[in-house]
Design an enzyme around this catalytic site. Structure first.
Site, PDB file in Angstrom:
ATOM      1  N   ASP A   1       0.855  -1.322  -0.016  1.00  0.00           N
ATOM      2  CA  ASP A   1      -0.094   0.007   0.008  1.00  0.00           C
ATOM      3  C   ASP A   1       0.960   1.175   0.106  1.00  0.00           C
ATOM      4  O   ASP A   1       2.225   1.172   0.018  1.00  0.00           O
ATOM      5  CB  ASP A   1      -0.863  -0.141   1.134  1.00  0.00           C
ATOM      6  CG  ASP A   1      -0.258   0.079   2.438  1.00  0.00           C
ATOM      7  OD1 ASP A   1       1.092   0.516   2.573  1.00  0.00           O
ATOM      8  OD2 ASP A   1      -1.047   0.129   3.505  1.00  0.00           O
TER       9      ASP A   1
ATOM     10  N   ASP B   1      -7.775  -7.441   0.561  1.00  0.00           N
ATOM     11  CA  ASP B   1      -7.000  -7.497   1.547  1.00  0.00           C
ATOM     12  C   ASP B   1      -7.686  -7.278   2.852  1.00  0.00           C
ATOM     13  O   ASP B   1      -8.493  -6.345   2.739  1.00  0.00           O
ATOM     14  CB  ASP B   1      -5.703  -6.829   1.590  1.00  0.00           C
ATOM     15  CG  ASP B   1      -6.004  -5.350   1.785  1.00  0.00           C
ATOM     16  OD1 ASP B   1      -6.641  -4.331   1.044  1.00  0.00           O
ATOM     17  OD2 ASP B   1      -5.739  -5.015   3.072  1.00  0.00           O
TER      18      ASP B   1
ATOM     19  N   CYS C   1     -13.784 -27.648   7.864  1.00  0.00           N
ATOM     20  CA  CYS C   1     -12.327 -27.406   7.254  1.00  0.00           C
ATOM     21  C   CYS C   1     -11.171 -28.317   7.315  1.00  0.00           C
ATOM     22  O   CYS C   1     -11.195 -29.127   8.131  1.00  0.00           O
ATOM     23  CB  CYS C   1     -12.049 -26.216   8.569  1.00  0.00           C
ATOM     24  SG  CYS C   1     -10.321 -25.265   8.208  1.00  0.00           S
TER      25      CYS C   1
ATOM     26  N   CYS D   1      -8.112 -27.777   7.339  1.00  0.00           N
ATOM     27  CA  CYS D   1      -6.747 -27.056   7.709  1.00  0.00           C
ATOM     28  C   CYS D   1      -5.949 -27.848   8.651  1.00  0.00           C
ATOM     29  O   CYS D   1      -6.887 -28.697   9.599  1.00  0.00           O
ATOM     30  CB  CYS D   1      -6.885 -25.631   8.258  1.00  0.00           C
ATOM     31  SG  CYS D   1      -7.281 -25.284   9.947  1.00  0.00           S
TER      32      CYS D   1
ATOM     33  N   CYS E   1      -7.658 -27.670  12.324  1.00  0.00           N
ATOM     34  CA  CYS E   1      -8.949 -28.571  12.445  1.00  0.00           C
ATOM     35  C   CYS E   1      -8.696 -29.927  12.562  1.00  0.00           C
ATOM     36  O   CYS E   1      -9.431 -30.598  12.879  1.00  0.00           O
ATOM     37  CB  CYS E   1     -10.003 -27.851  11.508  1.00  0.00           C
ATOM     38  SG  CYS E   1     -10.604 -26.524  11.863  1.00  0.00           S
TER      39      CYS E   1
ATOM     40  N   HIS F   1      -5.931 -21.207  11.136  1.00  0.00           N
ATOM     41  CA  HIS F   1      -7.351 -21.644  10.971  1.00  0.00           C
ATOM     42  C   HIS F   1      -8.080 -20.253  10.047  1.00  0.00           C
ATOM     43  O   HIS F   1      -8.656 -20.664   9.026  1.00  0.00           O
ATOM     44  CB  HIS F   1      -8.266 -22.102  12.030  1.00  0.00           C
ATOM     45  CG  HIS F   1      -9.714 -21.911  11.639  1.00  0.00           C
ATOM     46  ND1 HIS F   1     -10.057 -23.210  10.802  1.00  0.00           N
ATOM     47  CD2 HIS F   1     -10.752 -21.216  11.668  1.00  0.00           C
ATOM     48  CE1 HIS F   1     -11.357 -22.975  10.478  1.00  0.00           C
ATOM     49  NE2 HIS F   1     -11.643 -21.726  11.244  1.00  0.00           N
TER      50      HIS F   1
END
Lengths: 400, 400
Positions: B104, B294, B332, B334, B337, B363
């Site tokens: 940015d 973002d 999920c 991931c 999890c 997560h």
């Protein structure tokens, strides 16, 4: 983990220590536990409250290959409490660590509370650091908590004394520890028979039950240490620890005690030096016959920006690293040293980013575990004296 | 990264946006950058001070497969400063992230300082949050800092206005942003020609240089937004962002602006909605033609114990999770999890362990990135309306 111990397997030991190589007093072996073999000498990262601070278990297992970690009975008993841990299937399942664990007894932690605790024959009364509530820890309670945690190795509930204790104080304390060791042993056996252990695992050539270690106390008084060892061995344990060192005494005193006590310890069982120490301490204690260690140094110093390297300690805050693109330790193969510079780590630390703690902790654990790997290999290959000499020389050449 | 742009390659674009599929306004594409392709719509994790807070880049790359992250010019300029980053070879090398980055301009950050800054035609004067020193940020300074950082996508230096700004305030600010956009463009071109970019990469069919995005401002006033877009497109950029949303205005206002502006945006270039938003916001903005996002939500909320799940937000502090052995989100995949329970995460959070932040952040990022993966697949397979409906319904069924 389904069925519990059969009549046949109950005569098997909980641990088996296999002696593989010896050089002087230094020895390399394999400690067979119900959750797999552990090559010794071994360093155990400290997982106080159900986490080795700042690192995920995946990395501790896959990259660093830690085989055993330590859990703190005192902390886990107060929070989240054993009802929660039992409801979640024991400590291994609760935290997601499938390998071996050793739990301390809480004795050292409540002793460390100082003015906040009161020690009697029965046990120790203290105020919880979490909510200030009045609590009572004794050999019986500690054994119950450790059964609920389901660790592979349980420690007896002991009393510690300061390094500067008088002979009389140390003797009184050592005798109390001996009586508590007996009560720990009795309660432990009763709990194993009652199947209170949440961590039971059917294991080849092992009972699948928890193991219990005794602790030798006696401060810096060698005759008290010997008496403590005799009393402890007489009760009979699966391994023996030396407690009450690294609590403020001179380093020479620590090695004097080790030099005197270790040769008297049962040769066929593991020897554990509690709460020790720096990488140099580990190598020196291995040279004197110690097999197991635990210490908060790699994790605690990781959070305060201090890295352990093959050339000694490195303080990441120092301005000299501002644009230094070298890794923490060019001799280190860990994922942090492969990827990140001192300049970046210093930036993260000064910015207060938690990644600073994460990365330096990771490297420190890698350095401790790699050091022990080097120690083991050198004992097996008959080159431990050379390893010890070179390791010590390099440590003192200064990486800064 | 060795040789710099040749005469031949200098006519190539810095970015190429490949349009792959469309459903209503929603579009799936590939954004080709000098550091590899990025499938869109894409979510960019925020890496403020050279780290996406609480996660190691290895995991962001290997497990979560993030293709692009955002860096903050304001923070990195103040600390460690561009001399250090240049000395360390640019931001990619300094932090150890090999994939694409967008930086940015610092405009939003200094604007957020409120009373601590003074905005003039020339730029913004402010006091550093690090050491209180007086600093000055302008289009020229911002472009120089972003060249030193060497990001793939540079943002023009803009001014933001509060959602409740009057028409006159918003108009004045929008016109200032247009003049700053021109100065940004000119300085950027001069810096590229002078090879000030530390991130130059020889890339196939691309110039290997940095790309520059314009920003559309105008608060909630649709005619100002349109005028801002026209002025910005007239200057000409590699992509266009919508700024000044999600800064306190009603959610309906945000979507009203998006509904009005997006259809006017150049169809062959990427569209970036800055600082937005919740998983629901992302899906709804994709449905209106946005390609890039973002937001700090997954990382910031990860540190305050709030998890995003397929059934809505979950506050890990709640007592109801004390003995709950389910993962944060049973939908999920991931690594958190797969391994850890709500009971364990709650324990870590209440104990103040940094692993709580690490695991919940991981997560949350997985959930945001997986959501965008689902969005992309559903647009490509022609099932985006179904995905959008089911996603929204599930979010509102409550996982608690």
């Amino acid at each position: 983990m389904s069925t519990h111990q059969s009549t046949a397997s109950s005569t098997l030991p909980a641990l088996r220590f296999e002696h593989v190589a010896q050089q002087g007093e230094a020895r390399a072996g394999v400690l067979h536990t119900r959750r797999g073999p552990i090559e010794t000498p071994v360093f155990m990262p400290v997982g106080t409250a159900g986490t080795v601070k700042g690192i995920r278990f995946e990395q501790l297992e896959r990259e660093l290959d830690a085989r055993i970690i330590l859990g703190n009975t005192y902390h886990l008993w107060l929070r989240p409490g054993i009802e929660t841990i039992r409801a979640c299937g024991g400590l291994h399942r609760f935290i997601g660590w499938e390998r071996a664990m050793l739990t301390d007894s809480g004795g050292f932690q409540v002793w460390s509370l100082g003015a906040l605790r009161k020690i009697s024959e029965e046990g120790t009364e203290f105020r919880s650091h979490v909510d200030g509530s009045l609590q009572f820890l004794s050999p019986e309670v500690s054994m119950e908590v450790q059964a609920a945690l389901g660790s592979e190795i349980v420690m007896v509930f002991d009393e510690c004394v300061p390094g500067e204790a008088t002979y009389e104080e140390a003797q009184k304390s050592m005798q109390l520890t001996a009586r508590w060791a007996r009560r720990s042993r009795d309660t432990f056996d009763r709990l194993q028979a009652a199947r209170a252990d949440t961590g039971y695992v059917e294991a080849r050539n092992l009972s699948g039950s928890q193991a219990l270690f005794g602790i030798v106390q006696g401060a810096s008084h060698l005759d008290l240490r010997r008496a403590s060892l005799e009393q402890t061995v007489e009760i009979g344990f699966d391994g023996y620890a030396i407690g009450g060192l690294s609590v403020g005494e001179e380093k020479s005193v620590m090695f004097e005690v080790i030099d005197d006590v270790v040769p008297q310890m049962p040769p066929d069982q593991p020897r554990y030096l509690m709460g020790v120490g720096t990488p140099e301490d580990l190598v020196e204690a291995v040279a004197r016959g110690i097999d197991m260690f635990d210490c908060v140094l790699p994790t605690r110093n990781g959070r305060t920006g201090q890295a352990f390297t093959s050339r000694g300690k490195l303080n990441i805050k120092n301005a000299q690293w501002t644009r230094d693109t070298r890794p923490l330790d060019d001799q280190c193969g860990c994922s942090v040293c492969q990827k990140h510079s001192r300049a970046y780590l210093r930036h993260l630390y000064l910015t207060g980013e938690m990644l600073a703690s994460i990365l330096i902790t990771h490297h420190n654990l890698a350095f401790f575990l790699d050091t022990m790997r080097g120690v083991r290999q050198s004992i097996r290959s008959g080159e431990f004296p050379k390893f010890r000499r070179e390791f010590t020389e390099r440590l003192n050449t200064s990486g800064e």
